[in-house]
Design a protein around this motif. Structure first.
Motif, PDB file in Angstrom:
ATOM      1  N   LEU A 153       0.855  -1.174   0.000  1.00 14.03           N
ATOM      2  CA  LEU A 153       0.000   0.000   0.000  1.00 14.03           C
ATOM      3  C   LEU A 153       0.895   1.229   0.000  1.00 14.03           C
ATOM      4  O   LEU A 153       1.840   1.302   0.788  1.00 14.03           O
ATOM      5  N   LEU A 154       0.600   2.171  -0.893  1.00 15.85           N
ATOM      6  CA  LEU A 154       1.446   3.347  -1.044  1.00 15.85           C
ATOM      7  C   LEU A 154       0.671   4.605  -0.711  1.00 15.85           C
ATOM      8  O   LEU A 154      -0.489   4.771  -1.113  1.00 15.85           O
ATOM      9  N   THR A 155       1.323   5.478   0.027  1.00 14.62           N
ATOM     10  CA  THR A 155       0.709   6.738   0.417  1.00 14.62           C
ATOM     11  C   THR A 155       1.628   7.894   0.060  1.00 14.62           C
ATOM     12  O   THR A 155       2.818   7.719  -0.207  1.00 14.62           O
ATOM     13  N   ILE A 156       1.043   9.091   0.066  1.00 12.59           N
ATOM     14  CA  ILE A 156       1.814  10.308  -0.164  1.00 12.59           C
ATOM     15  C   ILE A 156       1.321  11.369   0.827  1.00 12.59           C
ATOM     16  O   ILE A 156       0.145  11.354   1.230  1.00 12.59           O
ATOM     17  N   ASP A 157       2.189  12.243   1.215  1.00 10.75           N
ATOM     18  CA  ASP A 157       1.815  13.330   2.120  1.00 10.75           C
ATOM     19  C   ASP A 157       0.873  14.275   1.372  1.00 10.75           C
ATOM     20  O   ASP A 157       1.207  14.796   0.309  1.00 10.75           O
ATOM     21  N   ARG A 158      -0.317  14.481   1.927  1.00 13.38           N
ATOM     22  CA  ARG A 158      -1.337  15.286   1.254  1.00 13.38           C
ATOM     23  C   ARG A 158      -0.936  16.754   1.117  1.00 13.38           C
ATOM     24  O   ARG A 158      -1.553  17.507   0.360  1.00 13.38           O
ATOM     25  N   TYR A 195     -10.992   2.932   0.079  1.00 14.39           N
ATOM     26  CA  TYR A 195     -11.239   2.408   1.417  1.00 14.39           C
ATOM     27  C   TYR A 195     -10.122   2.796   2.389  1.00 14.39           C
ATOM     28  O   TYR A 195      -9.644   1.989   3.174  1.00 14.39           O
ATOM     29  N   HIS A 196      -9.745   4.064   2.325  1.00 15.47           N
ATOM     30  CA  HIS A 196      -8.660   4.532   3.191  1.00 15.47           C
ATOM     31  C   HIS A 196      -9.067   4.523   4.663  1.00 15.47           C
ATOM     32  O   HIS A 196      -8.221   4.344   5.541  1.00 15.47           O
ATOM     33  N   ARG A 197     -10.352   4.688   4.951  1.00 19.75           N
ATOM     34  CA  ARG A 197     -10.775   4.717   6.369  1.00 19.75           C
ATOM     35  C   ARG A 197     -10.560   3.375   7.063  1.00 19.75           C
ATOM     36  O   ARG A 197      -9.958   3.340   8.144  1.00 19.75           O
ATOM     37  N   PRO A 198     -11.016   2.254   6.515  1.00 21.80           N
ATOM     38  CA  PRO A 198     -10.685   0.987   7.190  1.00 21.80           C
ATOM     39  C   PRO A 198      -9.198   0.680   7.192  1.00 21.80           C
ATOM     40  O   PRO A 198      -8.693   0.037   8.133  1.00 21.80           O
ATOM     41  N   LEU A 199      -8.472   1.143   6.189  1.00 20.71           N
ATOM     42  CA  LEU A 199      -7.026   0.931   6.187  1.00 20.71           C
ATOM     43  C   LEU A 199      -6.372   1.676   7.347  1.00 20.71           C
ATOM     44  O   LEU A 199      -5.445   1.164   7.992  1.00 20.71           O
ATOM     45  N   ARG A 200      -6.859   2.863   7.642  1.00 17.92           N
ATOM     46  CA  ARG A 200      -6.290   3.647   8.741  1.00 17.92           C
ATOM     47  C   ARG A 200      -6.549   2.987  10.087  1.00 17.92           C
ATOM     48  O   ARG A 200      -5.795   3.188  11.035  1.00 17.92           O
ATOM     49  N   GLU A 201      -7.620   2.224  10.182  1.00 19.84           N
ATOM     50  CA  GLU A 201      -7.925   1.547  11.447  1.00 19.84           C
ATOM     51  C   GLU A 201      -6.982   0.382  11.713  1.00 19.84           C
ATOM     52  O   GLU A 201      -6.809  -0.021  12.868  1.00 19.84           O
ATOM     53  N   SER A 206      -0.698   7.944   9.007  1.00 19.60           N
ATOM     54  CA  SER A 206      -0.921   9.220   9.692  1.00 19.60           C
ATOM     55  C   SER A 206      -1.987  10.047   8.975  1.00 19.60           C
ATOM     56  O   SER A 206      -2.336   9.795   7.820  1.00 19.60           O
ATOM     57  N   ALA A 207      -2.478  11.056   9.670  1.00 23.81           N
ATOM     58  CA  ALA A 207      -3.511  11.927   9.105  1.00 23.81           C
ATOM     59  C   ALA A 207      -3.001  12.682   7.879  1.00 23.81           C
ATOM     60  O   ALA A 207      -3.777  13.019   6.983  1.00 23.81           O
ATOM     61  N   GLU A 208      -1.694  12.941   7.830  1.00 27.26           N
ATOM     62  CA  GLU A 208      -1.129  13.679   6.699  1.00 27.26           C
ATOM     63  C   GLU A 208      -0.993  12.809   5.441  1.00 27.26           C
ATOM     64  O   GLU A 208      -0.817  13.337   4.344  1.00 27.26           O
ATOM     65  N   GLU A 209      -1.078  11.487   5.595  1.00 23.21           N
ATOM     66  CA  GLU A 209      -0.882  10.594   4.461  1.00 23.21           C
ATOM     67  C   GLU A 209      -2.195  10.343   3.713  1.00 23.21           C
ATOM     68  O   GLU A 209      -3.236  10.111   4.327  1.00 23.21           O
ATOM     69  N   MET A 210      -2.111  10.379   2.391  1.00 27.87           N
ATOM     70  CA  MET A 210      -3.226  10.033   1.538  1.00 27.87           C
ATOM     71  C   MET A 210      -2.935   8.681   0.894  1.00 27.87           C
ATOM     72  O   MET A 210      -1.854   8.478   0.338  1.00 27.87           O
ATOM     73  N   VAL A 211      -3.878   7.753   0.993  1.00 26.71           N
ATOM     74  CA  VAL A 211      -3.710   6.447   0.360  1.00 26.71           C
ATOM     75  C   VAL A 211      -3.861   6.626  -1.141  1.00 26.71           C
ATOM     76  O   VAL A 211      -4.888   7.127  -1.616  1.00 26.71           O
ATOM     77  N   VAL A 212      -2.839   6.229  -1.892  1.00 24.32           N
ATOM     78  CA  VAL A 212      -2.822   6.432  -3.343  1.00 24.32           C
ATOM     79  C   VAL A 212      -3.219   5.165  -4.088  1.00 24.32           C
ATOM     80  O   VAL A 212      -4.059   5.194  -4.987  1.00 24.32           O
TER      81      VAL A 212
END
Length: 258
Positions: A153-158, A195-201, A206-212
């Motif tokens: 899973l890859l994220t980027i700082d929003r 489905y970033h919300r269940p992934l965050r659980e 972090s809150a600054e990360e956006m799931v890409v």
């Protein structure tokens, strides 16, 4: 190493004493496709580390390296898959990605290419494009990583801008090429962003990360080692400016001097 100081990546890079094997690199790129059927063959953490060790050399503007990767395997991957499947099955309409992947109105030729993808992909599975239930069932297979032993899973700082997304795209491509060089196949999957919300659980995002996106990774089943999608010819997307008509065998380029 002092706190906050980044590792110097060039000092420990291997010294290349000869040119790259272009045929081998070309072969890896040409054989890469979005694989959706994986063999039940494990992939070690060391192999994933080796892939990311290569991918960390991806260029990025001002060397800010905007990618973050979460690598899942075993029971933890299964736990994430189950949560995503529940969200997709029971509350699909309550979730949305934090960014737009497609334009709401695709112009040509992009609209026709997307429609062609749908005809080829769903047609290969025997699913009519109008069969929304069957299409949703096929989409659900994404959340089990298509049976792959490893999911990324890859994220980027929003807080970053569009240029950093270009850097992230290069990183993702480098990961897939490095995986292909080791005999693995991959499938990049934007659908995880919804489905970033269940992934965050379940993950320390972090809150600054956006799931890409996600990437399924593993060894392909023997029966599924071909790509389906046609690619446009170079002449359809390239304009050459300033080249002489005859460039083959140009003696002005002496590789021995490079």
């Amino acid at each position: 190493m002092p706190a906050g100081q980044q590792e110097m990546t060039r000092a420990d890079a291997p010294v290349v004493t000869h040119g790259p094997d272009s045929h081998a690199v070309d072969s890896v790129i040409r054989r890469r496709f979005a694989n959706r059927r994986y063999a039940r063959r494990p992939v070690s953490q060391q192999m994933i580390t080796d892939i990311l060790e290569v991918a960390r050399f991806t260029p990025s503007g001002a060397n800010i390296q905007p990618w973050r990767v979460y690598v899942l395997a075993g029971p933890e991957k299964d736990k994430v898959s189950q949560a995503l499947l529940r969200a997709h099955t029971d509350e699909r309409d309550q979730h949305a990605s934090e960014y737009a992947y497609y334009s709401p109105e695709l112009p040509e030729p992009y609209l026709s290419r997307r429609n062609e993808f749908g005809r080829i992909f769903y047609g290969s599975l025997g699913i009519a494009q109008s069969d929304l239930a069957a299409r949703a069932g096929q989409t659900a297979k994404n959340y089990g990583f298509f049976g792959a032993p490893v999911g990324l899973l890859l994220t980027i700082d929003r807080r970053l801008a569009t240029g950093s997304w270009l850097d992230l795209g290069m990183f993702i491509q480098t990961v897939m090429i490095a995986a292909g060089a080791r005999g693995l196949q991959t499938c990049p999957q934007e659908t995880f962003a919804k489905y970033h919300r269940p992934l965050r659980e379940l993950l320390p995002i972090s809150a600054e990360e956006m799931v890409v996106c996600g990437i399924s990774m593993g060894f392909a089943e023997e029966a599924d080692t071909r790509g389906l999608m046609p690619k446009v010819a170079v002449g359809e997307f390239t304009t050459f400016v300033g080249f002489a008509d005859a460039t083959e065998g140009d003696p002005s380029w002496d590789t021995a001097k490079t």
